[in-house]
Design a protein around this motif. Structure first.
Motif, PDB file in Angstrom:
ATOM      1  N   GLY A 101     -13.039  49.255  37.018  1.00  0.00           N
ATOM      2  CA  GLY A 101     -11.981  48.749  36.183  1.00  0.00           C
ATOM      3  C   GLY A 101     -12.897  48.785  34.829  1.00  0.00           C
ATOM      4  O   GLY A 101     -14.163  49.295  34.567  1.00  0.00           O
ATOM      5  N   LYS A 102     -12.178  48.630  33.690  1.00  0.00           N
ATOM      6  CA  LYS A 102     -12.814  48.526  32.546  1.00  0.00           C
ATOM      7  C   LYS A 102     -14.014  47.357  32.129  1.00  0.00           C
ATOM      8  O   LYS A 102     -13.840  46.348  32.614  1.00  0.00           O
ATOM      9  CB  LYS A 102     -11.985  48.509  31.194  1.00  0.00           C
TER      10      LYS A 102
ATOM     11  N   ARG B 252      -1.463  55.502  32.563  1.00  0.00           N
ATOM     12  CA  ARG B 252      -1.110  54.152  32.135  1.00  0.00           C
ATOM     13  C   ARG B 252      -2.018  53.527  31.375  1.00  0.00           C
ATOM     14  O   ARG B 252      -1.225  52.540  30.595  1.00  0.00           O
ATOM     15  CB  ARG B 252      -1.007  53.428  33.495  1.00  0.00           C
ATOM     16  N   GLN B 253      -3.117  53.738  31.078  1.00  0.00           N
ATOM     17  CA  GLN B 253      -4.001  53.058  30.384  1.00  0.00           C
ATOM     18  C   GLN B 253      -4.646  53.949  29.329  1.00  0.00           C
ATOM     19  O   GLN B 253      -4.684  55.025  29.517  1.00  0.00           O
ATOM     20  CB  GLN B 253      -5.051  52.179  31.053  1.00  0.00           C
ATOM     21  N   ARG B 254      -5.170  53.206  28.130  1.00  0.00           N
ATOM     22  CA  ARG B 254      -5.840  54.202  27.026  1.00  0.00           C
ATOM     23  C   ARG B 254      -7.351  53.908  27.180  1.00  0.00           C
ATOM     24  O   ARG B 254      -7.843  53.070  27.417  1.00  0.00           O
ATOM     25  CB  ARG B 254      -5.494  53.483  25.908  1.00  0.00           C
ATOM     26  N   HIS B 255      -8.076  55.289  27.396  1.00  0.00           N
ATOM     27  CA  HIS B 255      -9.634  55.219  27.395  1.00  0.00           C
ATOM     28  C   HIS B 255      -9.930  56.143  26.242  1.00  0.00           C
ATOM     29  O   HIS B 255      -9.270  56.869  25.849  1.00  0.00           O
ATOM     30  CB  HIS B 255      -9.793  56.162  28.601  1.00  0.00           C
ATOM     31  N   GLU B 256     -11.212  56.015  26.030  1.00  0.00           N
ATOM     32  CA  GLU B 256     -11.897  56.575  24.997  1.00  0.00           C
ATOM     33  C   GLU B 256     -13.177  56.725  25.237  1.00  0.00           C
ATOM     34  O   GLU B 256     -13.878  56.402  26.115  1.00  0.00           O
ATOM     35  CB  GLU B 256     -12.001  55.280  23.614  1.00  0.00           C
TER      36      GLU B 256
ATOM     37  N   GLN C 212     -16.172  54.582  25.974  1.00  0.00           N
ATOM     38  CA  GLN C 212     -15.944  53.373  26.836  1.00  0.00           C
ATOM     39  C   GLN C 212     -16.670  53.173  27.996  1.00  0.00           C
ATOM     40  O   GLN C 212     -17.409  54.012  28.753  1.00  0.00           O
ATOM     41  CB  GLN C 212     -14.452  53.288  27.278  1.00  0.00           C
TER      42      GLN C 212
ATOM     43  N   ASP D 172      -7.581  57.782  35.481  1.00  0.00           N
ATOM     44  CA  ASP D 172      -6.326  57.111  35.284  1.00  0.00           C
ATOM     45  C   ASP D 172      -5.087  58.275  35.333  1.00  0.00           C
ATOM     46  O   ASP D 172      -5.548  59.289  35.326  1.00  0.00           O
ATOM     47  CB  ASP D 172      -6.364  56.463  33.976  1.00  0.00           C
TER      48      ASP D 172
END
Length: 121
Positions: free
Chosen positions: A119-120, A94-98, A101, A91
């Motif tokens: 995508g997620k 723009r998006q939150r990643h952990e 995930q 990314d």
């Protein structure tokens, strides 16, 4: 008459029509290739093991912060399951990643180094 000048609007319309046609065909071809890959190649589930931020040179648009993740996924090669680990830009902030995930990915055939993130999950 100089090079690039049109004698009348009819010539201009013909040239613009040709330019728009070539642009539309190019777009359709690129979109078609991506759609073909997404719908025919086998998908896999990748897990994010590590995350780090890294400043990248964005060229004319300027520097940006890239989110780099260590991904682990499996792919099939000649009937055998291969476990792969690779680093990939997941990314641009723009998006939150952990960590932990799950991501939907399409691994490249024959290598663990290239993977397309869909995508997620």
């Amino acid at each position: 008459m100089r090079v690039g000048e049109f004698r009348d609007t009819r010539e201009r319309r013909i040239v613009l029509g040709m330019v728009y046609t070539v642009a539309a065909l190019t777009f359709a071809m690129l979109f078609g290739i991506q759609a073909y890959r997404r719908h025919t190649l086998p998908h896999s589930v990748a897990t994010i093991l590590e995350i780090r931020e890294e400043e990248q040179d964005g060229g004319r648009s300027g520097p940006y912060i890239a989110i780099i993740g260590l991904l682990e996924f499996t792919r099939e090669a000649k009937g055998q399951i291969v476990t792969c680990r690779t680093e990939k830009e997941i990314d641009r902030g723009r998006q939150r990643h952990e960590i932990g995930q799950k991501l939907d990915v399409i691994p490249a055939t024959g290598t663990c180094d290239r993977v397309d993130i869909i995508g997620k999950l």
